[in-house]
Enzyme design. Structure first.
Site, PDB file in Angstrom:
ATOM      1  N   TYR A 141      -3.060   0.329  -6.709  1.00 35.26           N
ATOM      2  CA  TYR A 141      -3.464  -1.044  -5.854  1.00 35.26           C
ATOM      3  C   TYR A 141      -2.271  -1.484  -5.135  1.00 35.26           C
ATOM      4  O   TYR A 141      -2.135  -1.659  -4.167  1.00 35.26           O
ATOM      5  CB  TYR A 141      -3.979  -2.019  -6.852  1.00 35.26           C
ATOM      6  CG  TYR A 141      -4.404  -3.357  -6.255  1.00 35.26           C
ATOM      7  CD1 TYR A 141      -5.556  -3.067  -5.317  1.00 35.26           C
ATOM      8  CD2 TYR A 141      -4.122  -4.534  -6.497  1.00 35.26           C
ATOM      9  CE1 TYR A 141      -6.040  -4.285  -4.535  1.00 35.26           C
ATOM     10  CE2 TYR A 141      -4.578  -5.727  -5.851  1.00 35.26           C
ATOM     11  CZ  TYR A 141      -5.594  -5.404  -5.057  1.00 35.26           C
ATOM     12  OH  TYR A 141      -6.142  -6.618  -4.283  1.00 35.26           O
TER      13      TYR A 141
ATOM     14  N   SER B   5      -2.978  -9.061  -0.471  1.00 33.80           N
ATOM     15  CA  SER B   5      -2.669  -9.829  -1.635  1.00 33.80           C
ATOM     16  C   SER B   5      -1.291  -9.701  -1.884  1.00 33.80           C
ATOM     17  O   SER B   5      -0.486  -9.081  -1.413  1.00 33.80           O
ATOM     18  CB  SER B   5      -3.394  -8.454  -2.609  1.00 33.80           C
ATOM     19  OG  SER B   5      -2.928  -8.689  -4.130  1.00 33.80           O
TER      20      SER B   5
HETATM   21  C1  8X3 Z   1      -5.245  -9.378  -6.739  1.00 33.15           C
HETATM   22  C2  8X3 Z   1      -3.837 -10.022  -7.220  1.00 33.15           C
HETATM   23  O1  8X3 Z   1      -2.357  -9.929  -8.965  1.00 33.15           O
HETATM   24  O2  8X3 Z   1      -4.673  -9.027  -9.485  1.00 33.15           O
HETATM   25  O3  8X3 Z   1      -5.180  -8.812  -5.018  1.00 33.15           O
HETATM   26  O4  8X3 Z   1      -2.746  -7.844  -8.015  1.00 33.15           O
HETATM   27  S1  8X3 Z   1      -3.458  -9.266  -8.258  1.00 33.15           S
END
Ligand code: 8X3
Length: 256
Positions: free
Chosen positions: A154, A141
């Protein structure tokens, strides 16, 4: 009988989103595809429609991943691992992060990748011996590259996954194994943001509000298919892709 020239890919996260789109795209390009996810019902529907072979498994379960590898070896081997499964849970500030969410994100994005490598690499090496090369592709990502408020867990997990990929590529140097990272920015899928926000559809819709054309799963699937179909000496180390409206992680053009 399995056509010796037909390559076979294992796609994780194949029950929805980018994983499902990738399974379909590879199938349409003549690959044999094994689709892996927990949701057996969705995989069965995909199999009936497309011929993507369903293999239900929970990637947090090491025995299940080892069993997947054994089953692949017995049924024609594997030329490409395409690891799409993963995801985000929560958008809390670091100080308010739910440890369960963080644990899940590390399991889903980092540890599952390590388990797949450990179990599937012997089979991928055999395929590379026979066919000239084999591939390990990871969907990370842009969150692996740039942090943002509420992204801590995340960001950390995806950056962790990206580092796993970078280390692996160096460890495999000298072997005919390609290690590919695809890093998408804003992609609108049915479930990613909904899962992240605990099913809050309004909040999920708000995230994409006014963005004229976010990426869709097929856009990412096309790039994955391109990377896997490229000549065997070409390694797309890292492809960062965003919608035109997102010129940086935090620079998102929104219309009226
Ligand atoms: C998802 C992209 O920008 O929402 O992997 O983190 S973001």
């Amino acid at each position: 009988t399995v056509d010796a020239m037909t390559r076979r890919a294992v796609v994780t996260g194949a029950s929805s989103g980018i994983g499902e789109a990738t399974a379909r795209a590879l199938r349409a390009r003549g690959w044999d595809v094994v689709g892996v996810a927990r949701r057996a019902d969705r995989l069965a529907a995909l199999e009936a429609e497309t011929g993507v072979v369903a293999h239900a498994a929970d990637l947090t379960d090491g025995d299940a991943v080892a069993a997947l590898a054994g089953w692949l070896d017995e049924t024609g081997g594997v030329d490409a691992l395409v690891h799409v499964a993963g995801g985000a849970r929560g958008s809390d500030r670091v100080e308010a992060g739910d440890p369960e969410d963080w644990r899940w994100m590390f399991e889903a994005n980092v540890l599952s990748g390590q388990r797949l490598v450990a179990s599937l690499l012997p089979g991928l090496r055999r395929a590379a011996d026979a066919a000239g090369h084999a591939d390990l592709l990871f969907v990370t990502s842009t969150a692996a590259q740039t942090a943002y408020p509420g992204g801590g867990g995340y960001n950390a997990a995806k950056a962790g996954e990206a580092m796993l990929v970078h280390a692996l590529r160096q460890e495999l140097n000298g072997e005919p194994l390609r290690v590919i990272e695809i890093a998408p920015g804003m992609v609108r899928t049915e479930e990613f943001t909904l899962n992240r926000l605990g099913g809050d559809q309004d909040a999920a819709d708000k995230l994409y509000e006014g963005v004229e054309a976010p990426l869709v799963a097929d856009d990412v699937a096309d790039v994955i298919a391109y990377a896997l179909d490229a000549p065997g000496h070409v390694n797309l180390d890292l492809v960062t892709m965003r919608p035109v409206a997102q010129s940086a992680q935090h620079l998102l053009a929104r219309g009226p």
